[in-house]
Design an enzyme around this catalytic site. Structure first.
Site, mmCIF file in Angstrom:
data_model
loop_
_atom_site.group_PDB
_atom_site.id
_atom_site.type_symbol
_atom_site.label_atom_id
_atom_site.label_comp_id
_atom_site.label_asym_id
_atom_site.label_seq_id
_atom_site.Cartn_x
_atom_site.Cartn_y
_atom_site.Cartn_z
ATOM 1 N N GLY A 48 -7.451 96.103 57.614
ATOM 2 C CA GLY A 48 -8.604 95.966 58.506
ATOM 3 C C GLY A 48 -8.412 96.362 59.951
ATOM 4 O O GLY A 48 -9.348 96.816 60.602
ATOM 5 N N GLU A 102 -4.466 92.602 65.127
ATOM 6 C CA GLU A 102 -5.211 92.069 63.976
ATOM 7 C C GLU A 102 -6.696 92.398 64.103
ATOM 8 O O GLU A 102 -7.211 92.571 65.207
ATOM 9 C CB GLU A 102 -5.043 90.548 63.915
ATOM 10 C CG GLU A 102 -4.043 90.070 62.897
ATOM 11 C CD GLU A 102 -4.468 90.269 61.451
ATOM 12 O OE1 GLU A 102 -5.382 91.073 61.167
ATOM 13 O OE2 GLU A 102 -3.876 89.611 60.588
ATOM 14 N N ASP A 106 -8.982 83.960 61.285
ATOM 15 C CA ASP A 106 -9.877 82.955 60.708
ATOM 16 C C ASP A 106 -9.129 81.620 60.709
ATOM 17 O O ASP A 106 -9.031 80.982 61.754
ATOM 18 C CB ASP A 106 -10.228 83.471 59.299
ATOM 19 C CG ASP A 106 -11.351 82.729 58.626
ATOM 20 O OD1 ASP A 106 -12.507 82.944 59.004
ATOM 21 O OD2 ASP A 106 -11.080 81.929 57.709
HETATM 22 P P1 5GP Z 1 -6.812 83.862 58.002
HETATM 23 O O1 5GP Z 1 -5.474 83.980 57.331
HETATM 24 O O2 5GP Z 1 -6.726 83.814 59.508
HETATM 25 O O3 5GP Z 1 -7.622 82.719 57.447
HETATM 26 O O4 5GP Z 1 -7.674 85.107 57.591
HETATM 27 C C1 5GP Z 1 -7.378 86.355 57.994
HETATM 28 C C2 5GP Z 1 -7.874 87.381 57.007
HETATM 29 O O5 5GP Z 1 -9.030 86.940 56.268
HETATM 30 C C3 5GP Z 1 -8.326 88.595 57.764
HETATM 31 O O6 5GP Z 1 -7.255 89.476 58.024
HETATM 32 C C4 5GP Z 1 -9.376 89.162 56.826
HETATM 33 O O7 5GP Z 1 -8.763 89.962 55.864
HETATM 34 C C5 5GP Z 1 -9.982 87.963 56.149
HETATM 35 N N1 5GP Z 1 -11.239 87.521 56.801
HETATM 36 C C6 5GP Z 1 -11.466 86.358 57.455
HETATM 37 N N2 5GP Z 1 -12.726 86.271 57.895
HETATM 38 C C7 5GP Z 1 -13.331 87.423 57.519
HETATM 39 C C8 5GP Z 1 -14.678 87.946 57.696
HETATM 40 O O8 5GP Z 1 -15.574 87.344 58.280
HETATM 41 N N3 5GP Z 1 -14.907 89.179 57.169
HETATM 42 C C9 5GP Z 1 -13.959 89.898 56.509
HETATM 43 N N4 5GP Z 1 -14.301 91.101 56.040
HETATM 44 N N5 5GP Z 1 -12.686 89.448 56.321
HETATM 45 C C10 5GP Z 1 -12.383 88.219 56.823
HETATM 46 MG MG MG Z 2 -6.363 91.231 58.970
#
Ligand code: 5GP
Ligand code: MG
Length: 177
Positions: A48, A102, A106
């Protein structure tokens, strides 16, 4: 409002391409200032972050390097939990200043795993630049160094982010409606 459909979901515009580009320029200026005396290594988390990384990198005037990594999660043979492996990092990062790039943070789990893998190699410093940050979802205590936009807990696509493979090429960022 500009609306699009991807697979089964409808999306409305959340952040325009113009706002994104303005914000990327400001972050680039901050990085140019902070790293004026260094040669930082930017580590881009695929898939991404590639769009944000390209826009940001073009605006850097400092001496710097870039590398692209993937995190693969797989179940261990003993089923004791999920193992994470960093794929693609060939540079020696020992004693180097690192900036992770990044697309979105999230819960913070992915970035935490990245940081934990990198600090094993004893870099001088690890900082994080993310295009999007969801403060309501973030479960960690440390702070993120560079943030493009803070957004609510919506699902977003565009500007590198996908919904089931589609939408990465959109220049604006869209949220589910
Ligand atoms: P974390 O590990 O911080 O919970 O999530 C990170 C990953 O979740 C991001 O790199 C992405 O791949 C995915 N992600 C989290 N929120 C979103 C969103 O709103 N849209 C998309 N497309 N991917 C998300
Ligand atoms: Mg990512």
């Amino acid at each position: 409002m500009k609306q699009i459909k991807i697979h089964d979901k409808s999306f409305g515009i959340s952040i325009s391409s113009e706002s994104i580009q303005d914000r990327v320029s400001i972050i680039a200026q901050q990085l140019n200032k902070e790293y004026a005396e260094d040669t930082p290594l930017f580590i881009v988390v695929l898939n991404g972050a590639f769009v944000f990384a390209a826009d940001l990198f073009k605006r850097l005037t400092i001496e710097c390097e870039i590398s692209f990594v993937k995190i693969s999660s797989y179940q261990g043979m003993e089923s004791t939990g999920i193992l994470n492996e960093l794929i693609g990092l060939s540079e020696n990062i020992h004693c180097r200043k690192i900036v992770i790039i990044e697309d979105i943070i999230d819960s913070g789990n992915t970035i935490e795993k990245m940081i934990n893998e990198l600090i094993k190699e004893k870099p001088a410093e690890v900082k994080v630049a993310t295009m999007l940050f969801k403060p309501e979802a973030f479960k960690k205590t440390y702070s993120i160094d560079y943030i493009g936009f803070e957004i609510p807990n919506d699902f977003v696509v565009g500007y590198g982010l996908d919904y089931d493979g589609l939408g990465r090429n959109l220049p604006d960022i869209y949220k589910t409606i």
